[in-house]
Scaffold this active site. Sequence first.
Site, PDB file in Angstrom:
ATOM      1  N   ASP A 143       0.809  -1.213   0.000  1.00  0.00           N
ATOM      2  CA  ASP A 143       0.000   0.000   0.000  1.00  0.00           C
ATOM      3  C   ASP A 143       0.847   1.271   0.000  1.00  0.00           C
ATOM      4  O   ASP A 143       0.520   2.242   0.678  1.00  0.00           O
ATOM      5  CB  ASP A 143      -0.942  -0.016   1.216  1.00  0.00           C
ATOM      6  CG  ASP A 143      -2.067   0.992   1.057  1.00  0.00           C
ATOM      7  OD1 ASP A 143      -2.343   1.414  -0.076  1.00  0.00           O
ATOM      8  OD2 ASP A 143      -2.672   1.368   2.078  1.00  0.00           O
ATOM      9  N   CYS A 197     -19.138   0.375   4.280  1.00  0.00           N
ATOM     10  CA  CYS A 197     -19.473  -0.462   3.116  1.00  0.00           C
ATOM     11  C   CYS A 197     -18.905  -1.866   3.245  1.00  0.00           C
ATOM     12  O   CYS A 197     -19.190  -2.731   2.409  1.00  0.00           O
ATOM     13  CB  CYS A 197     -19.027   0.200   1.821  1.00  0.00           C
ATOM     14  SG  CYS A 197     -17.257   0.523   1.732  1.00  0.00           S
ATOM     15  N   CYS A 233     -24.175  -2.326  -0.113  1.00  0.00           N
ATOM     16  CA  CYS A 233     -23.140  -1.356   0.257  1.00  0.00           C
ATOM     17  C   CYS A 233     -23.411   0.032  -0.328  1.00  0.00           C
ATOM     18  O   CYS A 233     -22.970   1.036   0.233  1.00  0.00           O
ATOM     19  CB  CYS A 233     -21.769  -1.853  -0.185  1.00  0.00           C
ATOM     20  SG  CYS A 233     -21.716  -2.397  -1.906  1.00  0.00           S
ATOM     21  N   CYS A 247     -13.152   4.477   7.265  1.00  0.00           N
ATOM     22  CA  CYS A 247     -14.582   4.176   7.362  1.00  0.00           C
ATOM     23  C   CYS A 247     -14.761   2.708   6.981  1.00  0.00           C
ATOM     24  O   CYS A 247     -14.123   2.228   6.040  1.00  0.00           O
ATOM     25  CB  CYS A 247     -15.363   5.086   6.408  1.00  0.00           C
ATOM     26  SG  CYS A 247     -17.071   4.607   6.130  1.00  0.00           S
ATOM     27  N   CYS A 303     -27.226  -8.478  -4.773  1.00  0.00           N
ATOM     28  CA  CYS A 303     -26.980  -7.599  -3.612  1.00  0.00           C
ATOM     29  C   CYS A 303     -26.394  -6.267  -4.073  1.00  0.00           C
ATOM     30  O   CYS A 303     -25.538  -6.218  -4.942  1.00  0.00           O
ATOM     31  CB  CYS A 303     -26.014  -8.282  -2.644  1.00  0.00           C
ATOM     32  SG  CYS A 303     -25.565  -7.251  -1.230  1.00  0.00           S
ATOM     33  N   CYS A 312     -23.363   3.674   2.118  1.00  0.00           N
ATOM     34  CA  CYS A 312     -22.274   4.660   2.125  1.00  0.00           C
ATOM     35  C   CYS A 312     -22.825   6.017   2.572  1.00  0.00           C
ATOM     36  O   CYS A 312     -23.704   6.583   1.920  1.00  0.00           O
ATOM     37  CB  CYS A 312     -21.659   4.774   0.733  1.00  0.00           C
ATOM     38  SG  CYS A 312     -20.432   6.090   0.651  1.00  0.00           S
ATOM     39  N   CYS A 347     -21.557  -5.788   4.327  1.00  0.00           N
ATOM     40  CA  CYS A 347     -21.413  -6.814   3.281  1.00  0.00           C
ATOM     41  C   CYS A 347     -21.587  -8.223   3.844  1.00  0.00           C
ATOM     42  O   CYS A 347     -20.878  -8.608   4.784  1.00  0.00           O
ATOM     43  CB  CYS A 347     -20.040  -6.685   2.625  1.00  0.00           C
ATOM     44  SG  CYS A 347     -19.756  -7.918   1.343  1.00  0.00           S
TER      45      CYS A 347
END
Length: 319
Positions: A69, A180, A130, A177, A127, A134, A184
């Site tokens: 990352d 979302c 999410c 956050c 589905c 948000c 799930c």
Amino acid sequence: MPAARSVIVCAYPYALTPVRDADWASRLTGRIAAYALGADYHDVVKARLQQLCEHLLRDGARACRVHVDAGPLLEKELARRAGLGWYGHNTNLLTPKRGSALLLGCILTDLELVPDSPFGDEHCGTCRACIPACPTGALDSGPTIDARRCISYLTIELRGIVPHSLRPKMGNWLFGCDDCQTICPWNGDATDASAFLRPSLVEVLGLCEEEFVASYGATAVARARRRGFARNAAVALGNSRNPDAVDPLEEALRHDRDPLVRAHVVWALGRIGDRRAVRVLSRVDPDVEVPPVAAELRAAVAAAARGSCEISPHSAGSS
Ligand code: SF4
Ligand code: SF4
């Protein structure tokens, strides 16, 4: 890395935390995204991957490079191509066994490895849970994300003023956050939250630089820096609309030396908007304030003129 011939993609699991903290506004607690718990994942995952690199170098590799990352590598897309999972409608990588609560890391190597098949299926089905979950409307059915609206961006990467229109939607998120992800079904049941992930907003707002480093310097939260973290705490305190937040906000308005923090403190007081908050704001003269604070004060006065807040134009010294 011109010598790279293969990418090994690894996924490191972490535990998600419960969906909502219903009484955060009365308790004045913030929220930190679950992946930030414990030592900084950049260091943790990198150390694991470097161990793997040592094996590869003993087994014939001449070059290995670890990415976690950081740096220009599209790890999520590489993970899909490596067969780990698919893009969910929350735009996270979803895996059949562990959902999306995973941290990705990659090893670039000059070894010619036999590639796995890319993940071809999409298992979201009908589905779309999410998307409405948000808070800022950052997701659409693409699946795509408007990163500029995402609370993870706003609380961590954005270094300056948070857009006014998005502040009320940020709730009590201080760093990242999870909304979302926790909604799930692929993520299963959440575990109990650590106190680290629900810090006192008042304490966060009051942290000095040294205290921030002592408490968060070895965690992923360090990326937000003290000024961003305190700014986010001010927004959350405003969103609480709890009169108990007025005193600590007043304290920050008087003594915090960072204009970015004080600008958001002004907004928070305006959002609480009770008699005491208004009185605190009325004592500050925008004409002697630095630009971001003065702009917030004028915005608060303009809001008062529209009737959304009771602030009257500057009356320095009034009680
Ligand atoms: S992390 Fe939060 S703000 Fe960002 S897309 Fe997901 S639910 Fe929306
Ligand atoms: S909540 Fe539903 S649509 Fe969104 S990522 Fe999970 S399975 Fe896919």
